[in-house]
Design a protein around this motif. Structure first.
Motif, PDB file in Angstrom:
ATOM      1  N   ALA A 271       0.854  -1.200   0.000  1.00 53.48           N
ATOM      2  CA  ALA A 271       0.000   0.000   0.000  1.00 53.48           C
ATOM      3  C   ALA A 271       0.886   1.246   0.000  1.00 53.48           C
ATOM      4  O   ALA A 271       1.907   1.291   0.676  1.00 53.48           O
ATOM      5  CB  ALA A 271      -0.895  -0.009   1.226  1.00 53.48           C
ATOM      6  N   GLU A 272       0.464   2.229  -0.780  1.00 53.18           N
ATOM      7  CA  GLU A 272       1.255   3.451  -0.930  1.00 53.18           C
ATOM      8  C   GLU A 272       0.514   4.630  -0.306  1.00 53.18           C
ATOM      9  O   GLU A 272      -0.710   4.730  -0.450  1.00 53.18           O
ATOM     10  CB  GLU A 272       1.482   3.706  -2.425  1.00 53.18           C
ATOM     11  CG  GLU A 272       2.535   4.713  -2.711  1.00 53.18           C
ATOM     12  CD  GLU A 272       2.757   4.878  -4.217  1.00 53.18           C
ATOM     13  OE1 GLU A 272       3.032   5.998  -4.627  1.00 53.18           O
ATOM     14  OE2 GLU A 272       2.660   3.903  -4.967  1.00 53.18           O
ATOM     15  N   THR A 273       1.257   5.492   0.354  1.00 51.43           N
ATOM     16  CA  THR A 273       0.621   6.668   0.951  1.00 51.43           C
ATOM     17  C   THR A 273       1.236   7.925   0.352  1.00 51.43           C
ATOM     18  O   THR A 273       2.351   7.903  -0.155  1.00 51.43           O
ATOM     19  CB  THR A 273       0.833   6.694   2.483  1.00 51.43           C
ATOM     20  OG1 THR A 273       2.233   6.817   2.743  1.00 51.43           O
ATOM     21  CG2 THR A 273       0.312   5.436   3.143  1.00 51.43           C
ATOM     22  N   LYS A 274       0.460   9.004   0.408  1.00 48.75           N
ATOM     23  CA  LYS A 274       0.986  10.273  -0.096  1.00 48.75           C
ATOM     24  C   LYS A 274       0.324  11.401   0.696  1.00 48.75           C
ATOM     25  O   LYS A 274      -0.913  11.418   0.806  1.00 48.75           O
ATOM     26  CB  LYS A 274       0.644  10.412  -1.588  1.00 48.75           C
ATOM     27  CG  LYS A 274       1.407  11.525  -2.252  1.00 48.75           C
ATOM     28  CD  LYS A 274       1.105  11.596  -3.722  1.00 48.75           C
ATOM     29  CE  LYS A 274       1.825  12.756  -4.352  1.00 48.75           C
ATOM     30  NZ  LYS A 274       1.357  13.007  -5.709  1.00 48.75           N
ATOM     31  N   GLY A 275       1.132  12.267   1.250  1.00 45.19           N
ATOM     32  CA  GLY A 275       0.595  13.414   1.994  1.00 45.19           C
ATOM     33  C   GLY A 275      -0.317  12.999   3.135  1.00 45.19           C
ATOM     34  O   GLY A 275      -1.354  13.624   3.361  1.00 45.19           O
ATOM     35  N   GLY A 276       0.006  11.929   3.820  1.00 41.97           N
ATOM     36  CA  GLY A 276      -0.780  11.508   4.981  1.00 41.97           C
ATOM     37  C   GLY A 276      -2.054  10.762   4.634  1.00 41.97           C
ATOM     38  O   GLY A 276      -2.920  10.565   5.493  1.00 41.97           O
TER      39      GLY A 276
ATOM     40  N   THR B 241      12.534   5.516  -0.638  1.00 44.24           N
ATOM     41  CA  THR B 241      13.793   5.443  -1.389  1.00 44.24           C
ATOM     42  C   THR B 241      13.786   4.069  -2.060  1.00 44.24           C
ATOM     43  O   THR B 241      13.281   3.093  -1.482  1.00 44.24           O
ATOM     44  CB  THR B 241      15.053   5.548  -0.508  1.00 44.24           C
ATOM     45  OG1 THR B 241      15.042   4.485   0.442  1.00 44.24           O
ATOM     46  CG2 THR B 241      15.173   6.872   0.202  1.00 44.24           C
ATOM     47  N   THR B 242      14.337   4.010  -3.239  1.00 45.92           N
ATOM     48  CA  THR B 242      14.366   2.769  -3.998  1.00 45.92           C
ATOM     49  C   THR B 242      15.000   1.657  -3.170  1.00 45.92           C
ATOM     50  O   THR B 242      14.458   0.561  -3.017  1.00 45.92           O
ATOM     51  CB  THR B 242      15.205   2.974  -5.274  1.00 45.92           C
ATOM     52  OG1 THR B 242      14.698   4.101  -5.964  1.00 45.92           O
ATOM     53  CG2 THR B 242      15.173   1.760  -6.177  1.00 45.92           C
TER      54      THR B 242
ATOM     55  N   THR C 252       2.454   3.329 -10.104  1.00 48.53           N
ATOM     56  CA  THR C 252       2.797   4.723  -9.812  1.00 48.53           C
ATOM     57  C   THR C 252       4.309   4.851  -9.989  1.00 48.53           C
ATOM     58  O   THR C 252       4.992   3.848 -10.244  1.00 48.53           O
ATOM     59  CB  THR C 252       2.457   5.023  -8.347  1.00 48.53           C
ATOM     60  OG1 THR C 252       3.162   4.067  -7.537  1.00 48.53           O
ATOM     61  CG2 THR C 252       0.968   4.885  -8.072  1.00 48.53           C
ATOM     62  N   SER C 253       4.837   6.042  -9.780  1.00 52.36           N
ATOM     63  CA  SER C 253       6.298   6.206  -9.888  1.00 52.36           C
ATOM     64  C   SER C 253       6.981   5.220  -8.943  1.00 52.36           C
ATOM     65  O   SER C 253       7.976   4.583  -9.301  1.00 52.36           O
ATOM     66  CB  SER C 253       6.714   7.624  -9.493  1.00 52.36           C
ATOM     67  OG  SER C 253       6.005   8.543 -10.243  1.00 52.36           O
TER      68      SER C 253
ATOM     69  N   GLY D 127       4.957  11.574 -20.902  1.00 55.12           N
ATOM     70  CA  GLY D 127       4.444  12.191 -19.680  1.00 55.12           C
ATOM     71  C   GLY D 127       3.672  11.158 -18.882  1.00 55.12           C
ATOM     72  O   GLY D 127       4.018   9.977 -18.888  1.00 55.12           O
ATOM     73  N   LYS D 128       2.615  11.608 -18.206  1.00 57.50           N
ATOM     74  CA  LYS D 128       1.833  10.661 -17.404  1.00 57.50           C
ATOM     75  C   LYS D 128       0.780   9.970 -18.268  1.00 57.50           C
ATOM     76  O   LYS D 128       0.270  10.548 -19.235  1.00 57.50           O
ATOM     77  CB  LYS D 128       1.128  11.418 -16.272  1.00 57.50           C
ATOM     78  CG  LYS D 128       2.105  11.990 -15.253  1.00 57.50           C
ATOM     79  CD  LYS D 128       1.415  12.362 -13.960  1.00 57.50           C
ATOM     80  CE  LYS D 128       2.419  12.648 -12.874  1.00 57.50           C
ATOM     81  NZ  LYS D 128       3.101  13.942 -12.998  1.00 57.50           N
ATOM     82  N   VAL D 129       0.474   8.730 -17.898  1.00 56.97           N
ATOM     83  CA  VAL D 129      -0.624   8.007 -18.551  1.00 56.97           C
ATOM     84  C   VAL D 129      -1.810   8.055 -17.597  1.00 56.97           C
ATOM     85  O   VAL D 129      -1.678   7.699 -16.430  1.00 56.97           O
ATOM     86  CB  VAL D 129      -0.207   6.552 -18.848  1.00 56.97           C
ATOM     87  CG1 VAL D 129      -1.384   5.774 -19.425  1.00 56.97           C
ATOM     88  CG2 VAL D 129       0.967   6.528 -19.813  1.00 56.97           C
ATOM     89  N   VAL D 130      -2.944   8.537 -18.095  1.00 55.64           N
ATOM     90  CA  VAL D 130      -4.099   8.723 -17.209  1.00 55.64           C
ATOM     91  C   VAL D 130      -5.326   8.013 -17.785  1.00 55.64           C
ATOM     92  O   VAL D 130      -5.445   7.836 -19.007  1.00 55.64           O
ATOM     93  CB  VAL D 130      -4.405  10.229 -17.014  1.00 55.64           C
ATOM     94  CG1 VAL D 130      -3.262  10.928 -16.291  1.00 55.64           C
ATOM     95  CG2 VAL D 130      -4.686  10.922 -18.344  1.00 55.64           C
TER      96      VAL D 130
END
Ligand code: FAD
Length: 321
Positions: free
Chosen positions: A9-14, A72-73, A97-98, A255-258
């Protein structure tokens, strides 16, 4: 016999990224009557357990190591390999995601197993999962399966629906210890260029501008429409190259794929490299003053007109909703 699927699971900005809940839904599909375990990394990982369980995880493992505070990778690769070793799952899923794109091939290579990336749909052939992924910049789809060994796959955001929240699900949380050694990179600071706005990769609505917006100021009406719709703002490379906006907004082959539910293209001609990043959007609306523009060939709804007249009209109409 069911499978045990681990979801990173990935989190971003809390907050948990929505694609992590989508990956849990995907894992449920694959696991049959087996188990879905979600893993969250970082000292504050425990706060996400309830949401992960309520959206379909049977169990959450938290890895609170301080070294995993920032992605970090090296740190995540080491931690995930140790979690896999301890849990011995049949499959590992994460968002495309990235972060997922960065860590998944390293895991697959280290373990000598196959990786299927950018999955947009899953079906079962008996108990074997068959993954659909776009090829040739979204012009065709390939169906793939991993014959044996650990399944590693990344899930493209906005394609697999998260499961409905179920508050009655029973919480099971376990803390795992990992040892992170010889980190070669340390994150000192994260400076977000798009903080406070809707995440482009996961947005359900995107208002996107091209060279037709003519200047950085020309993006203002697009931001106003995006505000009313709760949308993210994107751009063509033409607009980025012209300096009208940051490259973080670029959608397309480089660029990004959306894959939002609604993509509103304003002053974008529809070059093949742009289509590579957005043509799988569920509904495409194009606003362009050239009736011959290529973008109209992929659009579900086309408006031939000046974006500086049409976009404010749309904003006013949506404000009334
Ligand atoms: P243009 O092609 O100049 O189109 C502008 C459009 O705006 C025109 O159709 C015009 O009719 C319309 N317009 C002008 N004024 C108005 C107005 N007032 N109201 C309404 N419409 C108006 N491009 C990407 O987008 N993403 C990528 O990832 C990408 N990767 C690339 C990779 C490579 C290797 C290469 C070679 C190119 C790549 N490109 C990419 C660039 C791509 O080929 C196009 O040059 C670019 O997409 C064009 O951007 P645009 O549509 O904004 O500009």
């Amino acid at each position: 016999m069911g499978k045990h699927i681990l979801v990173l699971a990935e989190t971003k900005g809390g907050a948990l990224r929505n694609v992590s809940l989508e990956a849990i839904a995907a894992a449920r599909q694959i696991s049959g009557d087996g188990q879905v375990t979600a893993a969250v990394f970082g000292p504050d990982s425990e706060q996400y357990t309830e949401e992960l369980i309520q959206h379909g995880a049977d169990k959450v493992v938290v890895v609170k190591n301080e070294e995993l505070k920032q992605y970090t990778t090296d740190g995540y690769r080491q931690a995930l390999l140790q979690v896999i070793e301890q849990l011995n799952p049949d499959g590992v899923l994460m968002g495309h995601t990235s972060q997922g794109k960065d860590v998944s091939p390293r895991i697959a290579a280290k373990l000598g197993v196959g990786l299927i990336s950018d999955v947009t749909a899953i079906e079962l052939d008996g108990e074997t999962p068959v993954f659909t992924r776009p090829i040739y910049s979204g012009k065709a789809f390939a169906k793939k399966k991993i014959k044996d060994g650990l399944i590693v796959a990344t899930i493209r955001p906005n394609n697999i629906k998260p499961l409905e929240k179920d508050e009655s699900r029973i919480m099971e949380v376990e803390e795992l210890q990992v040892e992170i050694k010889d980190l070669r990179t340390v994150v000192k600071e994260v400076v977000s260029k798009t903080s406070g706005t809707v995440d482009l990769a996961e947005a359900s609505i995107i208002v996107s501008g091209g060279r037709g917006v003519k200047s950085a100021d020309g993006f203002k009406p697009l931001y106003e429409l995006a505000d009313v719709l709760g949308a993210a703002v994107g751009a063509s490379r033409g607009a980025c190259d012209a300096g009208y906006c940051d490259y973080a907004l670029q959608i397309g082959q480089t660029g990004k794929v959306v894959t939002p539910d609604l993509y509103i293209a304003c002053g974008i001609s529809g070059a093949i490299q742009h289509l590579a990043g957005m043509s799988n959007s569920k509904v495409i609306v194009a606003i362009n003053k050239d009736p011959e523009a290529e973008i109209f060939k992929v659009a579900d709804y086309g408006i031939v007109g000046d974006l500086f007249e049409v976009v404010p009209m749309l904003t006013e109409e949506f404000k009334k909703e």
